[in-house]
Design a protein around this motif. Sequence first.
Motif, PDB file in Angstrom:
ATOM      1  N   VAL A 179     -25.358  13.950  92.220  1.00 43.52           N
ATOM      2  CA  VAL A 179     -26.507  13.771  91.346  1.00 43.52           C
ATOM      3  C   VAL A 179     -26.773  15.074  90.603  1.00 43.52           C
ATOM      4  CG1 VAL A 179     -29.007  13.383  91.223  1.00 43.52           C
ATOM      5  CG2 VAL A 179     -27.600  11.964  92.732  1.00 43.52           C
ATOM      6  N   ILE A 180     -26.957  14.968  89.290  1.00 46.89           N
ATOM      7  CA  ILE A 180     -27.459  16.091  88.505  1.00 46.89           C
ATOM      8  C   ILE A 180     -28.932  15.824  88.258  1.00 46.89           C
ATOM      9  CG2 ILE A 180     -27.283  17.408  86.366  1.00 46.89           C
ATOM     10  CD1 ILE A 180     -24.392  16.529  86.121  1.00 46.89           C
ATOM     11  N   GLU A 181     -29.790  16.689  88.773  1.00 54.32           N
ATOM     12  CA  GLU A 181     -31.223  16.460  88.697  1.00 54.32           C
ATOM     13  C   GLU A 181     -31.905  17.509  87.809  1.00 54.32           C
ATOM     14  OE1 GLU A 181     -32.549  16.660  92.724  1.00 54.32           O
ATOM     15  OE2 GLU A 181     -32.366  18.848  92.845  1.00 54.32           O
ATOM     16  N   ASN A 182     -33.095  17.164  87.349  1.00 52.82           N
ATOM     17  CA  ASN A 182     -33.947  18.080  86.586  1.00 52.82           C
ATOM     18  C   ASN A 182     -33.322  18.513  85.261  1.00 52.82           C
ATOM     19  OD1 ASN A 182     -35.901  18.069  88.673  1.00 52.82           O
ATOM     20  ND2 ASN A 182     -34.730  19.645  89.776  1.00 52.82           N
ATOM     21  N   GLY A 183     -32.576  17.625  84.635  1.00 55.51           N
ATOM     22  CA  GLY A 183     -31.985  17.932  83.347  1.00 55.51           C
ATOM     23  C   GLY A 183     -32.542  17.053  82.244  1.00 55.51           C
ATOM     24  N   THR A 184     -32.231  17.419  81.007  1.00 57.01           N
ATOM     25  CA  THR A 184     -32.532  16.587  79.854  1.00 57.01           C
ATOM     26  C   THR A 184     -31.216  16.027  79.341  1.00 57.01           C
ATOM     27  OG1 THR A 184     -34.474  17.902  79.239  1.00 57.01           O
ATOM     28  CG2 THR A 184     -33.488  16.507  77.530  1.00 57.01           C
ATOM     29  N   LEU A 185     -31.010  14.732  79.518  1.00 59.18           N
ATOM     30  CA  LEU A 185     -29.768  14.099  79.122  1.00 59.18           C
ATOM     31  C   LEU A 185     -29.729  13.927  77.612  1.00 59.18           C
ATOM     32  CD1 LEU A 185     -29.508  11.200  81.765  1.00 59.18           C
ATOM     33  CD2 LEU A 185     -29.079  13.648  82.063  1.00 59.18           C
ATOM     34  N   VAL A 186     -28.563  14.214  77.032  1.00 58.18           N
ATOM     35  CA  VAL A 186     -28.352  13.966  75.605  1.00 58.18           C
ATOM     36  C   VAL A 186     -27.552  12.678  75.509  1.00 58.18           C
ATOM     37  CG1 VAL A 186     -27.533  14.864  73.405  1.00 58.18           C
ATOM     38  CG2 VAL A 186     -28.351  16.441  75.171  1.00 58.18           C
ATOM     39  N   THR A 187     -28.240  11.580  75.227  1.00 55.48           N
ATOM     40  CA  THR A 187     -27.627  10.252  75.190  1.00 55.48           C
ATOM     41  C   THR A 187     -27.499   9.786  73.746  1.00 55.48           C
ATOM     42  OG1 THR A 187     -29.617   8.881  75.213  1.00 55.48           O
ATOM     43  CG2 THR A 187     -28.896   9.817  77.334  1.00 55.48           C
ATOM     44  N   GLU A 247     -35.361   8.103  86.822  1.00 59.92           N
ATOM     45  CA  GLU A 247     -36.422   9.098  86.714  1.00 59.92           C
ATOM     46  C   GLU A 247     -36.107  10.297  87.598  1.00 59.92           C
ATOM     47  OE1 GLU A 247     -40.106   7.292  87.692  1.00 59.92           O
ATOM     48  OE2 GLU A 247     -40.148   5.988  85.922  1.00 59.92           O
ATOM     49  N   ARG A 248     -36.607  11.437  87.184  1.00 60.37           N
ATOM     50  CA  ARG A 248     -36.374  12.640  87.965  1.00 60.37           C
ATOM     51  C   ARG A 248     -36.891  12.463  89.392  1.00 60.37           C
ATOM     52  NH1 ARG A 248     -37.738  17.684  83.855  1.00 60.37           N
ATOM     53  NH2 ARG A 248     -35.845  17.497  82.571  1.00 60.37           N
ATOM     54  N   GLY A 249     -36.034  12.818  90.332  1.00 60.82           N
ATOM     55  CA  GLY A 249     -36.384  12.707  91.741  1.00 60.82           C
ATOM     56  C   GLY A 249     -36.123  11.359  92.358  1.00 60.82           C
ATOM     57  N   SER A 250     -35.569  10.416  91.586  1.00 54.64           N
ATOM     58  CA  SER A 250     -35.397   9.048  92.096  1.00 54.64           C
ATOM     59  C   SER A 250     -34.005   8.780  92.658  1.00 54.64           C
ATOM     60  CB  SER A 250     -35.684   8.033  90.983  1.00 54.64           C
ATOM     61  OG  SER A 250     -34.691   8.130  89.956  1.00 54.64           O
ATOM     62  N   LEU A 251     -33.065   9.703  92.480  1.00 53.55           N
ATOM     63  CA  LEU A 251     -31.684   9.458  92.895  1.00 53.55           C
ATOM     64  C   LEU A 251     -31.287  10.390  94.027  1.00 53.55           C
ATOM     65  CD1 LEU A 251     -30.032   9.129  89.344  1.00 53.55           C
ATOM     66  CD2 LEU A 251     -30.946   7.303  90.795  1.00 53.55           C
ATOM     67  N   ASP A 252     -30.534   9.850  94.965  1.00 54.93           N
ATOM     68  CA  ASP A 252     -30.100  10.610  96.140  1.00 54.93           C
ATOM     69  C   ASP A 252     -28.589  10.741  96.118  1.00 54.93           C
ATOM     70  OD1 ASP A 252     -30.293  11.847  98.728  1.00 54.93           O
ATOM     71  OD2 ASP A 252     -29.541   9.967  99.562  1.00 54.93           O
ATOM     72  N   GLY A 253     -28.066  11.962  96.299  1.00 51.03           N
ATOM     73  CA  GLY A 253     -26.626  12.181  96.268  1.00 51.03           C
ATOM     74  C   GLY A 253     -26.124  13.030  97.417  1.00 51.03           C
ATOM     75  N   ASP A 254     -24.854  12.824  97.789  1.00 47.35           N
ATOM     76  CA  ASP A 254     -24.242  13.666  98.812  1.00 47.35           C
ATOM     77  C   ASP A 254     -24.164  15.119  98.352  1.00 47.35           C
ATOM     78  OD1 ASP A 254     -23.867  11.376 100.308  1.00 47.35           O
ATOM     79  OD2 ASP A 254     -21.796  11.078  99.632  1.00 47.35           O
ATOM     80  N   GLU A 255     -24.022  15.305  97.040  1.00 48.91           N
ATOM     81  CA  GLU A 255     -24.009  16.635  96.433  1.00 48.91           C
ATOM     82  C   GLU A 255     -24.988  16.617  95.272  1.00 48.91           C
ATOM     83  OE1 GLU A 255     -20.779  19.852  94.551  1.00 48.91           O
ATOM     84  OE2 GLU A 255     -20.180  17.784  95.007  1.00 48.91           O
ATOM     85  N   THR A 256     -25.723  17.716  95.117  1.00 47.12           N
ATOM     86  CA  THR A 256     -26.740  17.788  94.070  1.00 47.12           C
ATOM     87  C   THR A 256     -26.545  19.037  93.231  1.00 47.12           C
ATOM     88  OG1 THR A 256     -28.347  16.619  95.457  1.00 47.12           O
ATOM     89  CG2 THR A 256     -29.213  17.854  93.579  1.00 47.12           C
ATOM     90  N   ILE A 257     -26.656  18.871  91.930  1.00 50.54           N
ATOM     91  CA  ILE A 257     -26.658  19.989  90.992  1.00 50.54           C
ATOM     92  C   ILE A 257     -28.026  20.034  90.344  1.00 50.54           C
ATOM     93  CG2 ILE A 257     -25.674  20.922  88.865  1.00 50.54           C
ATOM     94  CD1 ILE A 257     -23.105  19.366  89.522  1.00 50.54           C
ATOM     95  N   ASP A 258     -28.701  21.170  90.441  1.00 48.45           N
ATOM     96  CA  ASP A 258     -30.008  21.332  89.824  1.00 48.45           C
ATOM     97  C   ASP A 258     -29.813  21.898  88.421  1.00 48.45           C
ATOM     98  OD1 ASP A 258     -32.591  21.793  89.067  1.00 48.45           O
ATOM     99  OD2 ASP A 258     -33.133  23.031  90.797  1.00 48.45           O
TER     100      ASP A 258
END
Length: 464
Positions: free
Chosen positions: A7-15, A36-47
Amino acid sequence: MTGHDLVIENGTLVTEDGLLEADVAASDGRISAIGERGSLDGDETIDAGGDHVLPGAIDPHTHHGIYNSLAEDANTESRSDLVGGVTTTGNFFRRPGAYEEIMGDYVEAAEANYRHDYFFSLGLLSFDHVAEIPTIIDEFGITTFKWYMNYKYAAAEKFGVDCEMRDDFGDAFIETLADQDVETTLGYHSENVEITNALAGGNPYVETEADGDAEEESYEVFVEEFPDYAETQSMVAGASLAKQHDYDDSFYAVHVSAGRTADELATLQDAGYEVTGETCTHYLTLTAEECDDRMKVNPPVRHESDKETLWERVADGTISCIGTDHCANTTDEKIGDTIRESKLGFPSTATMLPLILSEGVNEGRIDLERAVEVTSTNTAKAWNLYPKKGTIRVGSDADLIVVDLEETKTVTPELLRSVADYSIYEGREVTGWPTHTVAGGELAYADGEVLAEPGTGTHVDRPV
């Protein structure tokens, strides 16, 4: 919450729909969720720390296997690519033999060494190659090709084939592509060699004796011998031939170097031609006056007015894609005793996206969404990779980059991690760099360290 691999969290996606403050997840190599930010759970996380998250950049115009073996370039140059946020490359590859007989070895070498995904675009050199097009598509998943107008009168001598690349060859080439049942693309090197050969005093694409006065010549001589109008005229002629076969929507003008060529491309598009134009970062960031042997390339870097016109045409949609024409070589291989003896090509894939961010976005020439279009989304569409590549959407490949638009780095060979011991941008301060690169759902580069191993990339078979 459903678990994901990464999961890549706390970013602004350019879609494709604009900027979105959200988290993005990957599983099994593909984008598995956007939430939404904080809604996804991952084995590895990138902030992402508030930085922007972009789809991986695509360089559709590289030449791996020219100065080194394909295996060597696949390893070292894909390592370098990840530093600059490039997660897919297109390799223009040409050989005179039957592709059905030789491609197996090259695919094997590529599969064992690329650290990110890649695709081949084949240069066709003979009528026998044209006849192979259905086999190339069916057996190798290759749907993209190139016609080298610069070799129009040099193919037989340079490659040992039994024809030249004249318009009858091109006519058969385009007609055969247009007859295929799948989407194909023709990359076209625009050059009127009747003009350039005359100005050069001979054919520069075949071996000749060096000019005794060559040591007195500067970079400007190549701008004069390869004038902008020779590129422009050839581009228009090639596009017209493609349109006669109802193939203009698959006609792709590579490395547009001149402002007048870009302007004529706009005229064609206004007239209903659906042609695609590509320019390269060196044409957007350099001028002939500051170039030396290191920047020797065909077509040459031109002047300030060309550079600014090209930026305007990138911004207004005329030019849709950015490439680099990347060649991996060293100073000893590149630089000759005179500029005429110096070789063509230089390394530049790793600086492609940072230069577009620095000189384009941060200088106010284009916005971030346009930067993503020309370095990823449009390129994926033009080369038959979309929507597998080039977009942040569920189901697409998880090729993602976290970009700090405010980070400034000074370009050095050590930073770029190529086999090359020089960069044409060496010493230049560039603002806007990836902090993390994810390729195929795996963290491939983070904070200055390349993590992906050789062989983790694969060929993108098309149609996708």
